[in-house]
Write a protein that holds these residues in place. Sequence first.
Motif, PDB file in Angstrom:
ATOM      1  N   ARG A  20       0.829  -1.207   0.000  1.00 11.40           N
ATOM      2  CA  ARG A  20       0.000   0.000   0.000  1.00 11.40           C
ATOM      3  C   ARG A  20       0.861   1.254   0.000  1.00 11.40           C
ATOM      4  O   ARG A  20       0.392   2.331  -0.377  1.00 11.40           O
ATOM      5  CB  ARG A  20      -0.933  -0.003   1.221  1.00 11.40           C
ATOM      6  N   ARG A  21       2.102   1.125   0.433  1.00 14.26           N
ATOM      7  CA  ARG A  21       3.003   2.289   0.457  1.00 14.26           C
ATOM      8  C   ARG A  21       3.774   2.440  -0.839  1.00 14.26           C
ATOM      9  O   ARG A  21       4.451   3.446  -1.058  1.00 14.26           O
ATOM     10  CB  ARG A  21       3.973   2.149   1.633  1.00 14.26           C
ATOM     11  N   LEU A  22       3.690   1.407  -1.703  1.00 13.67           N
ATOM     12  CA  LEU A  22       4.369   1.503  -2.994  1.00 13.67           C
ATOM     13  C   LEU A  22       3.602   2.442  -3.920  1.00 13.67           C
ATOM     14  O   LEU A  22       2.382   2.502  -3.908  1.00 13.67           O
ATOM     15  CB  LEU A  22       4.445   0.127  -3.653  1.00 13.67           C
ATOM     16  N   LYS A  23       4.349   3.146  -4.748  1.00  9.73           N
ATOM     17  CA  LYS A  23       3.744   4.006  -5.757  1.00  9.73           C
ATOM     18  C   LYS A  23       4.222   3.558  -7.136  1.00  9.73           C
ATOM     19  O   LYS A  23       5.278   2.942  -7.267  1.00  9.73           O
ATOM     20  CB  LYS A  23       4.131   5.462  -5.524  1.00  9.73           C
ATOM     21  N   GLU A  36      13.669   1.080  -0.186  1.00  8.39           N
ATOM     22  CA  GLU A  36      14.139  -0.063   0.602  1.00  8.39           C
ATOM     23  C   GLU A  36      13.485  -0.092   1.979  1.00  8.39           C
ATOM     24  O   GLU A  36      13.257  -1.170   2.546  1.00  8.39           O
ATOM     25  CB  GLU A  36      15.658  -0.020   0.716  1.00  8.39           C
ATOM     26  N   SER A  37      13.142   1.081   2.498  1.00  9.87           N
ATOM     27  CA  SER A  37      12.424   1.139   3.768  1.00  9.87           C
ATOM     28  C   SER A  37      11.008   0.592   3.614  1.00  9.87           C
ATOM     29  O   SER A  37      10.492  -0.095   4.494  1.00  9.87           O
ATOM     30  CB  SER A  37      12.372   2.584   4.267  1.00  9.87           C
ATOM     31  N   VAL A  38      10.398   0.888   2.467  1.00 12.23           N
ATOM     32  CA  VAL A  38       9.040   0.398   2.202  1.00 12.23           C
ATOM     33  C   VAL A  38       9.017  -1.119   2.141  1.00 12.23           C
ATOM     34  O   VAL A  38       8.172  -1.780   2.750  1.00 12.23           O
ATOM     35  CB  VAL A  38       8.486   0.997   0.893  1.00 12.23           C
ATOM     36  N   VAL A  39       9.966  -1.714   1.394  1.00 12.12           N
ATOM     37  CA  VAL A  39       9.950  -3.175   1.217  1.00 12.12           C
ATOM     38  C   VAL A  39      10.622  -3.897   2.374  1.00 12.12           C
ATOM     39  O   VAL A  39      10.469  -5.106   2.539  1.00 12.12           O
ATOM     40  CB  VAL A  39      10.608  -3.577  -0.126  1.00 12.12           C
TER      41      VAL A  39
END
Length: 321
Positions: free
Chosen positions: A12-15, A53-56
């Motif tokens: 959900r945080r990926l764009k 990298e923080s998102v994943v």
Amino acid sequence: MNERPTGTSWARRLKVRHLESFLVLEEAGTLTEAAARLHMTQSAMSHWLAELESVVGTPLVVRGRRVQLTPAGHLLKRLAINVLGDIVRTGSEMHAVAEGRVPRLNVGSVWAGIAGGLPEAVNAFQQDHANVAVFIHDGPFDNLLKGLETRALDAVIGVLDARAHRPGLEHRVLFDDQVAIVIGRGSQYWDRWEGLSFADLLAEKWVMPPGGTLTRIQMDAFLIAQEASWLTPKVETASLAMMQALLHKGDYVGVCSESMADHLGALGLFRKIAIDSRIRFGPITVVWNRDHASTTLMDFIGCLLTHARGAEARPATPVPA
């Protein structure tokens, strides 16, 4: 320390921009080159990568003279290619719909339809509808009709029976088919097949469609008429590819529609055994839902009628608009 992704919360945080930029970085090979292609500063590019990298929750590249993808980076690359590809395809399809065009057709067909002119019809149709993708689904007629009911399929090619007369459905007969008895290159009779009769094959190993399918029902009725109802198949399969492989590799006798037997016979894969009486398979028809028939679908059905097996020997049948 990065938080490990769980479930779909991380996605959900990926764009979309994340995925596009990651593919640019992988192709460019360096942060400097990727930043130039994306019209960013190198520090902004580094900040963006750290954010991704923080998102994943794990490193995506190994930094060096050229960045190398980590195992997680390869997984994200696969995701990016799939997601961005779907976005492009969906955009094209939405554009087609906005212009009143149908971007794809889903057509279900039994084996007989595939051998009886469907490939020729698809080729002819796409001469005038180059932007329409045609998805072909094969399988038993019962399963395909369910797809027509749920609108997963736009049209279905199968044997004409009472189901084609249900309210809301239209149909056109494409050709009449028979049941054929065939051998393949694995048969002991391959080089001396001429003159063989049904009686000569009674003691052989038979491959037949499963019980309950129309081909099998017609074949079983023929066996009763020939006083050979005791004959039971060694293999039952609904897969044409499996039957073809068995007849190619082993000493078997197969049963399929005559249209498929003639098609594979022309390719040198089957030889059709002559029998005294014809085993009627039935009229092969195309069925569609009257309320969901687009102009594009009607054009496709017109191609089916034109290129159906034996179409040149009968007068043209008009297709309702």
